[in-house]
Design a protein around this motif. Structure first.
Motif, PDB file in Angstrom:
ATOM      1  N   ILE A   1     -20.868 -42.193 -13.728  1.00 53.50           N
ATOM      2  CA  ILE A   1     -20.442 -40.949 -14.366  1.00 53.50           C
ATOM      3  C   ILE A   1     -21.170 -40.745 -15.685  1.00 53.50           C
ATOM      4  CG2 ILE A   1     -18.477 -39.740 -15.392  1.00 53.50           C
ATOM      5  CD1 ILE A   1     -16.681 -41.176 -13.376  1.00 53.50           C
ATOM      6  N   MET A   2     -21.244 -41.794 -16.486  1.00 48.60           N
ATOM      7  CA  MET A   2     -21.887 -41.685 -17.796  1.00 48.60           C
ATOM      8  C   MET A   2     -23.396 -41.521 -17.672  1.00 48.60           C
ATOM      9  SD  MET A   2     -19.704 -44.402 -20.072  1.00 48.60           S
ATOM     10  CE  MET A   2     -20.287 -43.664 -21.591  1.00 48.60           C
ATOM     11  N   LEU A   3     -23.991 -42.165 -16.679  1.00 53.53           N
ATOM     12  CA  LEU A   3     -25.431 -42.025 -16.474  1.00 53.53           C
ATOM     13  C   LEU A   3     -25.804 -40.587 -16.143  1.00 53.53           C
ATOM     14  CD1 LEU A   3     -26.290 -45.236 -14.401  1.00 53.53           C
ATOM     15  CD2 LEU A   3     -26.882 -44.793 -16.777  1.00 53.53           C
ATOM     16  N   SER A   4     -24.987 -39.946 -15.321  1.00 53.59           N
ATOM     17  CA  SER A   4     -25.304 -38.594 -14.873  1.00 53.59           C
ATOM     18  C   SER A   4     -24.953 -37.518 -15.902  1.00 53.59           C
ATOM     19  CB  SER A   4     -24.581 -38.294 -13.555  1.00 53.59           C
ATOM     20  OG  SER A   4     -23.177 -38.392 -13.724  1.00 53.59           O
ATOM     21  N   THR A   5     -23.997 -37.804 -16.790  1.00 54.92           N
ATOM     22  CA  THR A   5     -23.545 -36.779 -17.733  1.00 54.92           C
ATOM     23  C   THR A   5     -24.101 -36.955 -19.146  1.00 54.92           C
ATOM     24  OG1 THR A   5     -21.541 -38.075 -18.186  1.00 54.92           O
ATOM     25  CG2 THR A   5     -21.412 -36.385 -16.458  1.00 54.92           C
ATOM     26  N   ILE A   6     -24.313 -38.188 -19.576  1.00 54.74           N
ATOM     27  CA  ILE A   6     -24.733 -38.436 -20.958  1.00 54.74           C
ATOM     28  C   ILE A   6     -26.147 -38.999 -21.033  1.00 54.74           C
ATOM     29  CG2 ILE A   6     -24.175 -39.609 -23.115  1.00 54.74           C
ATOM     30  CD1 ILE A   6     -21.266 -39.691 -22.219  1.00 54.74           C
ATOM     31  N   GLY A   7     -26.420 -40.029 -20.226  1.00 56.46           N
ATOM     32  CA  GLY A   7     -27.744 -40.627 -20.262  1.00 56.46           C
ATOM     33  C   GLY A   7     -27.700 -42.123 -20.014  1.00 56.46           C
ATOM     34  N   ILE A   8     -28.873 -42.738 -19.875  1.00 56.52           N
ATOM     35  CA  ILE A   8     -28.954 -44.150 -19.514  1.00 56.52           C
ATOM     36  C   ILE A   8     -28.337 -45.044 -20.578  1.00 56.52           C
ATOM     37  CG2 ILE A   8     -30.568 -46.066 -19.137  1.00 56.52           C
ATOM     38  CD1 ILE A   8     -32.379 -44.143 -17.664  1.00 56.52           C
TER      39      ILE A   8
END
Length: 505
Positions: A243-250
């Motif tokens: 979720i965080m990878l797709s919305t905020i970044g690596i």
């Protein structure tokens, strides 16, 4: 009215009921309620009322927090509660195990972050499939060495300080991982090895601290609760990271989990001690209860553990082989489950992730249940040797049978059932070999845990790589699943022949 009052007074005086107030602090200082007690006040001791009368109000010393009223005429006790005062105190050992479960969850979640983030990192940086395997294994390069060193440090300095340094260092390594990946290949591999080096102290520290803080008949439940947090870390990492990878970044999940580690440290450093006898927060009654429940309380030692002596006894090898087999099967399922569902049943990666996450949640629950069952058997009078053998037998024969059945699964749902059964039953090992280290060598349990964990880490590397070669060579997972099942059965026999719950060292 006067006659009724005299009759009431006479009636009570003839039976002479007596009430006493026991309190840890100063006692009541004036009269109470509808029935008046003529009081004899002795501060800090017992208060005694003998004759009864009438009054209208009550005043209480501000120092008074509560007490027990014992009425000898009725033979009963009642807790008298003072409005506005706290009456429930959570035992300190429960706070310790709650913090331990949290950090074990964080420990595993930090591992899973890289397992998920490696896919977009590979796309971004152009990594090959072979290099992905190298990156994933770099964690184990440091982990395999730090278990022994960390275990020895735990035995000498106590689990609190070693765990605190471990969390601080692995949180720093987690924070620096995205930067290292963008900087150079060498920097990434170095920071991942350093991450593994820091995390290697977690399990020895957990085992030693819980053995200090919990009596023998509660230790299995404490370990089960802590390891439930460990297994839930897989679920947390698998759900939050994508979720965080797709919305905020690596970089987002790495920053989040490293920050949580530092937040956890703020509570751990000031509220926990390696030994309950050093805690400023524990009550005398709880400390007495903990000490009374121990047969061989472990002590720290300044001497280096006798490696030759430890390895000369078969119960030690029973623990080492059990840890090897446990890690072999655990990492096979951890590393290859998503690939298994995708290749065997043609399930897409998103669905495979959900199929993979569910068994870890059930493993957390079953691990706590196993600990509770183990403690109940000890309380019922069964020997520790018998209980450890029962729990470990379930923890190995159950997964062995489940993996054999997995070869005949015809749908992803049925495969998920067998994998869930394998992982859930394997958690019974937590009440077997994981507790047995404190049983046979309380003075050197951290070091023994380190030796067994290093051997298990080597087995994890071999099994993870070996699965890939077997699948490439034979074109299916069946052969390696059958081999793993046989290893479970053989180790179960060895365990039941040579393991013991009695102190050896």
């Amino acid at each position: 009215m006067a006659a009724e009052s005299m009759l009431l007074h006479s009636s009570y005086s003839s039976t002479k009921p007596r009430c006493y107030l026991s309190s840890p602090q100063s006692c009541w200082t004036s009269r109470t309620t509808n029935l008046r007690f003529e009081r004899k006040v002795v501060f800090g001791k017992q208060v005694k009322w003998e004759s009864l009368g009438l009054t209208s109000r009550r005043e209480v010393s501000k120092k008074e927090r509560g007490g027990v009223v014992r009425c000898t005429a009725e033979g009963i006790e009642r807790r008298m509660l003072i409005p506005g005062e706290a009456t429930v105190r959570v035992p300190e050992r429960f706070k310790v195990v709650a913090l331990m479960a949290c950090v074990m969850c964080l420990c595993n979640a930090d591992r899973v972050v890289m397992s998920v983030a490696v896919v977009p990192l590979a796309d971004k940086l152009g990594w090959s499939s072979s290099f992905l395997g190298i990156v994933q294994s770099s964690f184990l390069w440091g982990y395999i060495f730090s278990s022994v060193i960390g275990g020895a440090l735990v035995d000498k300095y106590g689990g609190k300080r070693v765990m605190a340094w471990g969390v601080a260092l692995w949180s720093l390594a987690t924070l620096l991982t995205p930067w290292a990946a963008n900087h150079s290949t060498f920097a990434l591999l170095a920071i991942r090895a350093f991450f593994g080096l820091a995390e290697g102290v977690a399990l020895p520290s957990m085992s030693t601290i819980l053995s200090r803080w919990f009596p023998g008949h509660e230790r299995a439940s404490a370990v089960g609760f802590s390891m439930a947090g460990f297994h839930l870390g897989n679920v947390v990492g698998l759900i939050l990271t994508p979720i965080m990878l797709s919305t905020i970044g690596i970089a987002a999940p790495f920053i989040l989990f490293s920050s949580l580690g530092l937040l956890w440290l703020s509570s751990w450093v000031y509220k926990v001690t390696s030994d309950p006898r050093e805690s400023p927060f524990i009550t005398k009654s709880e400390l007495t209860s903990i000490q009374a429940g121990k047969t061989d309380p472990p002590t720290t030692t300044a001497e280096f553990p006798p490696i030759g002596l430890l390895l000369s006894k078969l119960p030690t090898w029973a623990i080492i082989f059990a840890n090897v087999t446990n890690n072999w099967g655990y990492f096979v399922l951890l590393s290859w489950m998503p690939v298994y569902f995708k290749t065997v049943f043609n399930v897409n990666l998103k669905q495979a992730a959900w199929f993979s996450a569910f068994p870890w949640g059930t493993m957390a629950v079953s691990g706590y249940i196993a600990g509770a069952i183990s403690d109940s058997l000890v309380k019922a009078g069964y020997s520790k040797t018998c209980v450890r053998k029962i729990m470990q037998s379930i923890g190995f024969t159950g997964p062995g049978v489940s993996l054999l059945c997995l070869n005949f699964a015809k749908s992803p749902e049925m495969a998920a059932v067998f994998i869930t059964a394998a992982l859930s039953l394997s958690s019974f090992s937590q009440a077997g070999f994981l507790l047995n280290m404190q049983d046979i060598a309380p003075q050197y349990a951290g070091f023994l845990h380190g030796i067994a964990n290093s051997a298990g880490t080597l087995a994890a590397i071999i099994s993870t790589i070996g699965t890939g070669y077997f699948v490439q060579w034979l074109g299916s997972f069946q052969a390696f699943l059958s081999l793993t099942a046989c290893l479970y059965f053989i180790t179960t026999i060895f365990w039941n022949l040579f393991a013991t719950g009695e102190r050896v060292f």
